[in-house]
Design an enzyme around this catalytic site. Structure first.
Site, PDB file in Angstrom:
ATOM      1  N   HIS A 102       0.881  -1.414   0.160  1.00  0.00           N
ATOM      2  CA  HIS A 102       0.523  -0.220  -0.344  1.00  0.00           C
ATOM      3  C   HIS A 102       1.149   1.192   0.005  1.00  0.00           C
ATOM      4  CE1 HIS A 102      -2.470   3.130   1.504  1.00  0.00           C
ATOM      5  NE2 HIS A 102      -3.774   2.356   1.656  1.00  0.00           N
ATOM      6  N   GLU A 155      -4.361   1.714  -7.396  1.00  0.00           N
ATOM      7  CA  GLU A 155      -4.634   2.799  -5.973  1.00  0.00           C
ATOM      8  C   GLU A 155      -3.941   3.738  -6.405  1.00  0.00           C
ATOM      9  OE1 GLU A 155      -6.702   0.902  -2.633  1.00  0.00           O
ATOM     10  OE2 GLU A 155      -4.549   1.531  -1.873  1.00  0.00           O
ATOM     11  N   SER A 158      -9.919   7.109  -2.556  1.00  0.00           N
ATOM     12  CA  SER A 158     -11.135   8.201  -2.337  1.00  0.00           C
ATOM     13  C   SER A 158     -12.890   7.725  -2.789  1.00  0.00           C
ATOM     14  CB  SER A 158     -10.831   9.936  -3.351  1.00  0.00           C
ATOM     15  OG  SER A 158      -9.841  10.236  -2.626  1.00  0.00           O
TER      16      SER A 158
END
Ligand code: PGA
Length: 281
Positions: free
Chosen positions: A110, A182, A229
């Site tokens: 991440h 992402e 988001s």
């Protein structure tokens, strides 16, 4: 996981399985986690779902959440792990420890791990290989940073990451892998969601890269999820895109009711529209 059944269910929706995950990051005490997991379980048992749901809680509540969700269709994942099975790595958690908790998915790479804890592609790659050795399902996060986007380097950066993190992965284990695209500029309070067609294009590129890597095997069925988001207003719009196989949600999924609303909005969209079939890569 019963992939055949999943495929059959999703044919009714006109496409492959849609994944929806909630990443809890560094949120939730034990009591909060238990309450969330129980509510989600109750909702899914009462109302049912065609989505492939998963939650990714912090380590301290993983076992409790796994116990509550055991026997349901909701998977549980951990947020990180070390690549070694054991050893002098204070503060780290090993793949065997993750398995002990009942978690099946392991989120790796991440952008917050990369930014704040110095994780590199080669570390992520070692973790991916360790996860696969232990029968865990890696959810590998990739995505460009804002400078790469502004200098037109997004595609190059993401494809390089994909290549690096999949290095030496045995081809027959590729079906266990999921990728979360992402972009770093889309994540968190300061982020802005990427445009659905931008994400769709990037997912197609990722799929093409995996197709090359795997000599055309497995890329079609590779789940490529988007995160950054995502919320109740945009979730269903993302899912309309043929190359977006699911969503990985942070802030907007921290309350179980909001996660359920997102789930329902996707199911509603899938049931009223004939979503385009998965495009060929
Ligand atoms: P966000 O986080 O939904 O809060 O932007 C997404 C993520 O970090 O996966």
């Amino acid at each position: 996981m019963n992939f055949e059944l999943e495929e059959m269910d999703m044919k009714k929706l006109g496409r492959r399985s849609i994944w929806l995950g909630s990443g809890w990051k560094m949120h939730k005490t034990l009591a909060e986690a238990i309450s969330y997991a129980k509510s989600l379980r109750m909702y899914v048992e009462t109302e049912g779902t065609n989505l492939h749901l998963f939650v990714v809680p912090p380590f301290t509540v993983l076992h409790a959440v796994s116990q509550i969700l055991k026997g349901t269709s909701i998977d549980v994942g951990a947020q990180n792990m070390h690549w070694e099975d054991s050893g002098p790595f204070t503060g780290e958690i090993s793949p065997t420890m993750i398995k002990d908790t009942g978690a099946l998915i392991i989120e790796l790479g991440h952008s917050e791990r990369r930014t704040w804890f110095g994780e590199t592609d080669s570390m992520v790659n070692m973790k991916v290989l360790a996860a696969l050795r232990h029968g865990l399902r890696p959810l590998i996060c990739v995505g460009e940073v804002v400078n790469e986007k502004e200098s037109g380097q997004s595609e190059r950066a993401v494809l390089q990451q994909v290549k690096n993190v999949l290095k030496n992965v045995p081809m027959h284990l590729l079906p266990s892998i999921m990728i979360a695209y992402e972009p770093m500029w889309a994540i968190g309070e300061s982020g802005t969601a990427a445009k659905p067609d931008y994400v769709n294009n990037m997912h197609q590129l990722i799929r093409t890269a995996v197709a090359e890597f795997s000599q055309d095997c497995y890329a079609k069925s590779l789940p490529v999820l988007y995160g950054g988001s995502v919320n109740i207003n945009n979730a269903a719009i993302f899912i309309e895109q043929p190359n977006i196989d699911g969503l990985f949600v942070g802030r907007a999924s921290l309350e179980v009711d909001s996660f359920i609303q997102i789930m329902r909005s996707i199911e509603h969209k899938a049931s009223i529209s004939t979503l385009s079939p998965q495009s060929d890569y």
